[in-house]
Scaffold this motif. Structure first.
Motif, mmCIF file in Angstrom:
data_model
loop_
_atom_site.group_PDB
_atom_site.id
_atom_site.type_symbol
_atom_site.label_atom_id
_atom_site.label_comp_id
_atom_site.label_asym_id
_atom_site.label_seq_id
_atom_site.Cartn_x
_atom_site.Cartn_y
_atom_site.Cartn_z
ATOM 1 N N THR A 232 27.658 33.306 16.356
ATOM 2 C CA THR A 232 27.927 34.318 15.330
ATOM 3 C C THR A 232 27.303 35.633 15.756
ATOM 4 O O THR A 232 26.168 35.663 16.250
ATOM 5 N N GLY B 277 26.095 29.238 14.108
ATOM 6 C CA GLY B 277 26.489 28.913 12.742
ATOM 7 C C GLY B 277 27.244 27.603 12.658
ATOM 8 O O GLY B 277 27.683 27.039 13.670
ATOM 9 N N ASN C 2 31.196 28.954 5.781
ATOM 10 C CA ASN C 2 30.362 29.223 6.953
ATOM 11 C C ASN C 2 28.925 29.509 6.538
ATOM 12 O O ASN C 2 28.676 30.094 5.472
ATOM 13 N N SER D 190 25.352 30.967 8.844
ATOM 14 C CA SER D 190 24.893 31.367 10.180
ATOM 15 C C SER D 190 23.434 31.806 10.121
ATOM 16 O O SER D 190 22.979 32.393 9.125
ATOM 17 N N VAL E 113 31.423 40.740 11.213
ATOM 18 C CA VAL E 113 30.955 39.366 11.338
ATOM 19 C C VAL E 113 31.969 38.643 12.219
ATOM 20 O O VAL E 113 33.110 38.424 11.821
ATOM 21 N N THR F 226 32.733 35.195 14.263
ATOM 22 C CA THR F 226 32.335 33.788 14.388
ATOM 23 C C THR F 226 33.247 33.080 15.375
ATOM 24 O O THR F 226 34.463 33.299 15.392
ATOM 25 N N ARG G 203 33.919 29.083 16.614
ATOM 26 C CA ARG G 203 33.602 27.708 16.249
ATOM 27 C C ARG G 203 34.433 26.728 17.074
ATOM 28 O O ARG G 203 35.652 26.873 17.192
#
Length: 271
Positions: A42, A58, A83, A85, A251, A253, A255
């Motif tokens: 993140t 995260g 989410n 983080s 932000v 992210t 994953r």
């Protein structure tokens, strides 16, 4: 006359049965449901809290439900994404905690090609997002609230094939921004002024792809374990940016996902 009457009776019976079967097919819903957990990096910048960039890791939970009736071109897509983080600045001296929940709901038009191996979907979703960023080092205004409602064009490509004699599907989904509204304090404005004193200062902001560019993508691979269950692995990237009220926030992210997918039919008459 008796023969003609019997023929007419049989024709009427076949017509009624055919209409009943068609009505039942139209009422059946084919549902694909998946549950996945994800872990990855993140990256956060929020100039209301700090001019520093924060990086860390995260966790995410993603649930996807898609409903479609046989012989219909439109399907309904719903996705839940949660989410959390934990990030640090470059000097490793300050920390931030970020959390968010995103709900996506929309309609997609479906095209089936290549003997139903290839499916193309296009449409749009509404995205409601709530979240926060908490800076552990700030004494004044230590937290920033996040609230955003957005309309997003959406496209999905799915391809079915056989791998190691097992039915397999690869799927790619992308969501892009169009228009929306979001909450944001103004530059130099405290939350005490907003909520305790009621001083409104352009805190509900109209957004477009120009001042709030966003790109969310998800690439997954389903490997069938049985007729109804499949193992799903993949990657999700959600890149949210805002530049409003002289403040900047992003932000990002990344994953890596793993979970399970289930496919089943819902027949209202059987309930």
């Amino acid at each position: 006359m008796k023969t003609i009457s019997k023929i007419l009776a049989v024709c009427c019976w076949l017509l009624i049965v055919g209409q009943s079967a068609q009505a039942q097919n139209d009422s059946v819903k084919v549902i694909n449901s998946s549950r996945m957990i994800g872990i990855g990096g993140t990256h956060i910048l929020d100039t209301y809290l700090s001019a520093e960039h924060f990086k860390g890791f995260g966790l995410s939970f993603v649930a996807t439900i898609e409903r479609k009736r046989p012989y219909r071109h439109w399907s309904t897509l719903m996705e839940h994404e949660a989410n959390i983080s934990f990030v640090r600045d470059r000097s490793n001296s300050r920390k931030e905690l970020e959390g968010a929940y995103n709900f996506y709901w929309g309609k997609l038009y479906n095209w089936s090609l290549c003997d139903n191996r290839l499916t193309l979907q296009a449409g749009g979703v509404a995205n409601a997002s709530l979240g926060f960023i908490y800076n552990t080092s700030n004494s004044n205004n230590p937290a920033q609230a996040r609230a955003h409602l957005n309309l997003m064009p959406t496209g999905v490509v799915s391809y079915r094939f056989t791998l190691f004699n097992k039915p397999t599907m690869i799927r790619y989904e992308v969501n892009l921004p169009f228009v929306g509204v979001m909450f944001s304090p103004n530059y130099g404005q405290s939350y005490y002024e907003i909520f305790n004193r009621g001083n409104y200062d352009h805190n509900v902001v109209f957004t477009t792809f120009a001042n709030a560019p966003e790109w969310r993508q998800m690439l997954t691979l389903d490997a069938n374990l049985s007729a109804k269950w499949a193992l799903r692995i993949g990657y999700m990237g959600n890149y949210q940016q805002y530049k409003v009220n002289q403040l900047k926030q992003h932000v990002y992210t990344h994953r890596f996902l793993i979970g399970f997918t289930r496919c089943f039919s819902l027949i209202p008459h059987a309930l």
